[in-house]
Design a protein around this motif. Structure first.
Motif, PDB file in Angstrom:
ATOM      1  N   ILE A  30     -52.558  36.991-125.382  1.00 57.04           N
ATOM      2  CA  ILE A  30     -51.084  36.986-125.458  1.00 57.04           C
ATOM      3  C   ILE A  30     -50.528  35.831-124.628  1.00 57.04           C
ATOM      4  O   ILE A  30     -49.675  35.070-125.068  1.00 57.04           O
ATOM      5  N   ARG A  31     -51.091  35.674-123.390  1.00 59.63           N
ATOM      6  CA  ARG A  31     -50.571  34.625-122.506  1.00 59.63           C
ATOM      7  C   ARG A  31     -50.809  33.243-123.069  1.00 59.63           C
ATOM      8  O   ARG A  31     -50.023  32.322-122.861  1.00 59.63           O
ATOM      9  N   GLU A  32     -51.942  33.088-123.741  1.00 55.74           N
ATOM     10  CA  GLU A  32     -52.233  31.768-124.316  1.00 55.74           C
ATOM     11  C   GLU A  32     -51.497  31.536-125.626  1.00 55.74           C
ATOM     12  O   GLU A  32     -51.657  30.507-126.271  1.00 55.74           O
ATOM     13  N   GLY A  33     -50.721  32.522-126.041  1.00 58.89           N
ATOM     14  CA  GLY A  33     -49.927  32.355-127.258  1.00 58.89           C
ATOM     15  C   GLY A  33     -50.747  32.541-128.532  1.00 58.89           C
ATOM     16  O   GLY A  33     -50.297  32.187-129.628  1.00 58.89           O
ATOM     17  N   LYS A  34     -51.956  33.088-128.401  1.00 56.29           N
ATOM     18  CA  LYS A  34     -52.766  33.306-129.615  1.00 56.29           C
ATOM     19  C   LYS A  34     -52.314  34.574-130.328  1.00 56.29           C
ATOM     20  O   LYS A  34     -52.433  34.682-131.546  1.00 56.29           O
ATOM     21  N   LEU A  35     -51.810  35.527-129.574  1.00 60.10           N
ATOM     22  CA  LEU A  35     -51.170  36.702-130.180  1.00 60.10           C
ATOM     23  C   LEU A  35     -49.693  36.626-129.798  1.00 60.10           C
ATOM     24  O   LEU A  35     -49.339  36.790-128.630  1.00 60.10           O
ATOM     25  N   LEU A  36     -48.860  36.322-130.760  1.00 55.23           N
ATOM     26  CA  LEU A  36     -47.448  36.053-130.455  1.00 55.23           C
ATOM     27  C   LEU A  36     -46.637  37.339-130.355  1.00 55.23           C
ATOM     28  O   LEU A  36     -47.026  38.372-130.934  1.00 55.23           O
ATOM     29  N   PRO A  37     -45.503  37.305-129.621  1.00 61.54           N
ATOM     30  CA  PRO A  37     -44.629  38.481-129.545  1.00 61.54           C
ATOM     31  C   PRO A  37     -44.315  38.995-130.953  1.00 61.54           C
ATOM     32  O   PRO A  37     -44.046  38.206-131.860  1.00 61.54           O
ATOM     33  N   GLY A  38     -44.370  40.316-131.130  1.00 68.82           N
ATOM     34  CA  GLY A  38     -44.075  40.917-132.426  1.00 68.82           C
ATOM     35  C   GLY A  38     -45.306  41.093-133.309  1.00 68.82           C
ATOM     36  O   GLY A  38     -45.252  41.801-134.330  1.00 68.82           O
ATOM     37  N   THR A  39     -46.440  40.494-132.939  1.00 69.15           N
ATOM     38  CA  THR A  39     -47.652  40.618-133.762  1.00 69.15           C
ATOM     39  C   THR A  39     -48.150  42.065-133.753  1.00 69.15           C
ATOM     40  O   THR A  39     -48.214  42.702-132.695  1.00 69.15           O
ATOM     41  N   LYS A  40     -48.502  42.551-134.915  1.00 69.93           N
ATOM     42  CA  LYS A  40     -49.015  43.929-134.983  1.00 69.93           C
ATOM     43  C   LYS A  40     -50.500  43.903-134.643  1.00 69.93           C
ATOM     44  O   LYS A  40     -51.256  43.074-135.179  1.00 69.93           O
ATOM     45  N   LEU A  41     -50.911  44.763-133.725  1.00 73.92           N
ATOM     46  CA  LEU A  41     -52.334  44.810-133.381  1.00 73.92           C
ATOM     47  C   LEU A  41     -53.064  45.695-134.374  1.00 73.92           C
ATOM     48  O   LEU A  41     -52.496  46.648-134.944  1.00 73.92           O
ATOM     49  N   VAL A  42     -54.317  45.386-134.569  1.00 70.79           N
ATOM     50  CA  VAL A  42     -55.128  46.144-135.504  1.00 70.79           C
ATOM     51  C   VAL A  42     -55.246  47.586-135.008  1.00 70.79           C
ATOM     52  O   VAL A  42     -55.196  47.844-133.799  1.00 70.79           O
ATOM     53  N   PHE A  80     -47.565  46.879-131.287  1.00 69.73           N
ATOM     54  CA  PHE A  80     -47.136  45.480-131.466  1.00 69.73           C
ATOM     55  C   PHE A  80     -47.119  44.764-130.116  1.00 69.73           C
ATOM     56  O   PHE A  80     -46.818  45.390-129.089  1.00 69.73           O
ATOM     57  N   VAL A  81     -47.387  43.443-130.145  1.00 67.20           N
ATOM     58  CA  VAL A  81     -47.188  42.646-128.928  1.00 67.20           C
ATOM     59  C   VAL A  81     -45.698  42.693-128.613  1.00 67.20           C
ATOM     60  O   VAL A  81     -44.874  42.504-129.510  1.00 67.20           O
ATOM     61  N   ASN A  82     -45.389  43.030-127.365  1.00 68.54           N
ATOM     62  CA  ASN A  82     -43.993  43.212-126.959  1.00 68.54           C
ATOM     63  C   ASN A  82     -43.143  41.993-127.350  1.00 68.54           C
ATOM     64  O   ASN A  82     -43.403  40.879-126.906  1.00 68.54           O
ATOM     65  N   LYS A  83     -42.129  42.222-128.181  1.00 67.95           N
ATOM     66  CA  LYS A  83     -41.350  41.073-128.678  1.00 67.95           C
ATOM     67  C   LYS A  83     -40.366  40.549-127.633  1.00 67.95           C
ATOM     68  O   LYS A  83     -39.789  39.489-127.784  1.00 67.95           O
ATOM     69  N   ASN A  84     -40.211  41.326-126.543  1.00 64.33           N
ATOM     70  CA  ASN A  84     -39.302  40.849-125.490  1.00 64.33           C
ATOM     71  C   ASN A  84     -39.988  39.981-124.437  1.00 64.33           C
ATOM     72  O   ASN A  84     -39.366  39.556-123.470  1.00 64.33           O
ATOM     73  N   LEU A  85     -41.281  39.730-124.646  1.00 67.69           N
ATOM     74  CA  LEU A  85     -41.967  38.875-123.669  1.00 67.69           C
ATOM     75  C   LEU A  85     -41.409  37.463-123.771  1.00 67.69           C
ATOM     76  O   LEU A  85     -41.247  36.952-124.867  1.00 67.69           O
ATOM     77  N   PRO A  86     -41.129  36.832-122.634  1.00 63.23           N
ATOM     78  CA  PRO A  86     -40.661  35.450-122.741  1.00 63.23           C
ATOM     79  C   PRO A  86     -41.777  34.572-123.280  1.00 63.23           C
ATOM     80  O   PRO A  86     -42.949  34.843-123.041  1.00 63.23           O
ATOM     81  N   LEU A  87     -41.378  33.557-124.034  1.00 65.09           N
ATOM     82  CA  LEU A  87     -42.392  32.645-124.584  1.00 65.09           C
ATOM     83  C   LEU A  87     -43.051  31.886-123.444  1.00 65.09           C
ATOM     84  O   LEU A  87     -42.385  31.331-122.583  1.00 65.09           O
ATOM     85  N   ILE A  88     -44.358  31.936-123.417  1.00 69.66           N
ATOM     86  CA  ILE A  88     -45.054  31.240-122.342  1.00 69.66           C
ATOM     87  C   ILE A  88     -45.376  29.829-122.811  1.00 69.66           C
ATOM     88  O   ILE A  88     -45.926  29.636-123.892  1.00 69.66           O
ATOM     89  N   GLN A  89     -44.985  28.837-121.962  1.00 71.24           N
ATOM     90  CA  GLN A  89     -45.243  27.440-122.334  1.00 71.24           C
ATOM     91  C   GLN A  89     -46.740  27.234-122.489  1.00 71.24           C
ATOM     92  O   GLN A  89     -47.510  27.616-121.621  1.00 71.24           O
ATOM     93  N   LYS A  90     -47.091  26.641-123.595  1.00 73.06           N
ATOM     94  CA  LYS A  90     -48.520  26.418-123.817  1.00 73.06           C
ATOM     95  C   LYS A  90     -49.012  25.249-122.991  1.00 73.06           C
ATOM     96  O   LYS A  90     -48.402  24.193-122.978  1.00 73.06           O
ATOM     97  N   VAL A  91     -50.112  25.463-122.266  1.00 72.74           N
ATOM     98  CA  VAL A  91     -50.724  24.363-121.533  1.00 72.74           C
ATOM     99  C   VAL A  91     -51.997  24.015-122.280  1.00 72.74           C
ATOM    100  O   VAL A  91     -52.770  24.890-122.628  1.00 72.74           O
ATOM    101  N   THR A  92     -52.146  22.728-122.589  1.00 73.19           N
ATOM    102  CA  THR A  92     -53.375  22.369-123.299  1.00 73.19           C
ATOM    103  C   THR A  92     -54.504  22.325-122.291  1.00 73.19           C
ATOM    104  O   THR A  92     -54.491  21.545-121.360  1.00 73.19           O
ATOM    105  N   LEU A  93     -55.435  23.178-122.473  1.00 68.98           N
ATOM    106  CA  LEU A  93     -56.556  23.221-121.545  1.00 68.98           C
ATOM    107  C   LEU A  93     -57.679  22.331-122.057  1.00 68.98           C
ATOM    108  O   LEU A  93     -58.301  22.620-123.055  1.00 68.98           O
ATOM    109  N   THR A  94     -57.868  21.247-121.366  1.00 69.17           N
ATOM    110  CA  THR A  94     -59.027  20.430-121.718  1.00 69.17           C
ATOM    111  C   THR A  94     -60.146  20.889-120.802  1.00 69.17           C
ATOM    112  O   THR A  94     -59.919  21.638-119.861  1.00 69.17           O
TER     113      THR A  94
END
Ligand SMILES: Cc1ncc(COP(=O)(O)O)c(C=O)c1O
Length: 495
Positions: A30-42, A80-94
């Motif tokens: 979720i923090r890395e933005g791979k599961l976005l707010p509002g996404t339904k979990l399996v 669902f991933v909590n849709k009220n979570l603030p969008l976390i800025q993506k940091v490109t991890l090299t």
């Protein structure tokens, strides 16, 4: 569907329960933005099948995520991933950002160039000149550990593990009051003591409470550099008075008092830092009288009271203070070891209480178990026995060091044999400079350190402190040899 099977890896050999491993990996996704707010979990049954775990594990994981607020459960619809979570800025991890040092902050902060860096990292095989510290190999660690263990294993220990008074442990304050009354002629009780993390904290707290921008504090010329810097940090005005063979020249302080009000005088009366001279009895009385007349504070930093080789310790100014002008500061950091951050600030009750309040905002409280350990260490007489043992060893080291310095290096240095303390004030002959000596010494695996800090007033006295207590006989001889080699190569390169 999201690739749960490849994204979530569970390890049954870890101590961490499976449901928590799973929850933590969901959080990361979720923090890395791979599961976005509002996404339904399996659904839990499907995920359990995919990961080959019991369904209860997945249910527990989802409950944990729900509890932490990462997901929300909508009845009859799913998780669902909590849709009220603030969008976390993506940091490109090299690959490199993961391992490299985090160098620069992402925000602005106030840097202060009054604070020089303290470089304490030591290199193997290098000898370091210090300004007078104890030999930590002589620290009675077994005795201290024994007392600590005894205290820590008592049932009643719980009371000391809690938040407690910012003044420090009561038992240590009581023991110290008695000890300082007996050994230093003070007339205090526990209400006059604040336990600190060492003398430096006492100096810092005093500086905070006494000085505001432009207030005047008087110090010696030259002075203990960390004290200078502490006062400068407050933007106080530092006025310097001369230091001669009898310590600070108090007549000069009297003249200053006539011109403008001064807030405080900082004094290392027993062995002036850095020159090691002792403030004479006459000047002590003069200073106390001035303080009383002009209402200024005397910060008496008695950092190495215990080491006197030619005479009994001289009672501190604080022992003659009848008008509550002296703030007396000391610690066990020189006598036992710098790592044990136990010190004391002794003053009138009102000042101690204010200092205790302030201390609480930089260091909520001291280490009560360590403080109790030292209460016992002092009360049992162990501290005094330890000091007596050190005195014999350090006296012998002082004599050897001074003898070799005179005989082998007399062409380069001038010094007086110090009557006490753990360092010699060594003046380099004018044709040499410490900067060239330090540079050359490094080639001989000898680190002279921050020699500049002994001349913050820029008096060009060409002297530094050299600690002798840290080295055994063999090391003293080696250090002298390294200095000899250093001068040999300086002379060679001059031709
Ligand atoms: C004059 C003086 N005051 C204070 C201190 C700081 O001592 P502590 O380790 O107790 O904070 C030192 C340490 O070298 C010192 O030399």
């Amino acid at each position: 569907m999201f690739p749960y099977k490849t994204s979530l890896k569970l390890n049954k050999n870890l101590k961490e329960p499976l449901y928590l491993q799973l929850a933590n990996q969901f959080i990361l996704l979720i923090r890395e933005g791979k599961l976005l707010p509002g996404t339904k979990l399996v659904g839990s049954r499907t995920l359990a099948d995919l990961l080959q775990v019991h369904r209860k594990t997945v249910v527990a994981c989802y409950e944990e995520l729900l509890l932490q607020g990462w997901v929300e459960s909508i009845p009859k619809k799913g998780t669902f991933v909590n849709k009220n979570l603030p969008l976390i800025q993506k940091v490109t991890l090299t690959n490199t950002t993961k391992t490299s040092k985090r160098k620069n902050s992402g925000f602005n902060f106030y840097e202060n160039n009054r604070l020089p860096e303290k470089n304490t990292e030591k290199r193997e095989g290098v000898m370091y000149i210090n300004d007078g510290t104890s030999d930590t190999r002589l620290t009675p660690t077994k005795e201290i550990a024994r007392i600590y263990r005894k205290i820590a294993s008592k049932k009643s220990v719980h009371a000391f593990l809690d938040y407690n008074s910012t003044h420090g442990n009561v038992k240590l304050r009581e023991v110290l009051a008695l000890y300082l009354n007996n050994s230093r002629g003070l007339k205090i009780n526990k209400e006059n003591i604040l336990i600190t993390r060492g003398s430096q904290m006492g100096v810092w707290l005093s500086s905070q409470l006494l000085l505001k921008e432009s207030d005047i504090i008087v110090v010696g010329e030259t002075n203990y550099s960390s004290a200078d810097i502490t006062f400068q940090y407050q933007k106080a005005q530092i006025k310097r008075v001369s230091v001669d063979e009898n310590g600070l020249v108090i007549d000069q302080i009297e003249k200053l008092c006539k011109k403008q009000p001064i807030k405080a005088v900082y004094v290392t009366s027993h062995h002036h830092h850095p020159t090691t001279v002792t403030l004479s009895a006459e000047r002590r009385i003069h200073l106390l009288n001035l303080a009383q007349k002009h209402n200024f504070a005397i910060i008496e930093d008695d950092y190495d009271y215990d080491f006197n080789y030619n005479h009994a310790p001289i009672l501190p100014l604080a022992s003659h203070d009848s008008s509550e002008n002296v703030i007396y500061i000391g610690s066990v950091c020189k006598t036992v070891a710098p790592v044990f951050r136990v010190g004391y600030l002794v003053a009138s009750e009102d000042f101690v209480n204010e200092a205790a309040k302030l201390r609480g905002y930089v260091d909520r409280q001291g280490d009560a178990l360590l403080e109790l350990t030292f209460a016992e260490f002092i009360k049992s007489g162990d501290l005094d026995r330890h000091i007596r043992k050190l005195m014999k060893i350090y006296l012998q080291r002082r004599d050897l060091f001074c003898k070799l310095l005179k005989n082998e290096l007399g062409d380069y240095f001038q010094f007086e044999v110090p009557k006490g303390g753990m360092a010699i004030w060594v003046q380099l002959n004018k044709q040499y400079s410490w900067s060239e000596v330090a540079k050359e010494a490094r080639k001989h695996q000898l680190e002279i350190g921050e020699w500049q800090r002994y001349d913050l007033a820029n008096k060009k006295h060409n002297a530094i402190r050299i600690g002798f207590a840290t080295y055994n006989d063999k090391e003293i001889k080696l250090l002298i040899e390294k200095l000899k080699q250093t001068f040999k190569s300086i002379k060679k390169s001059a031709y």
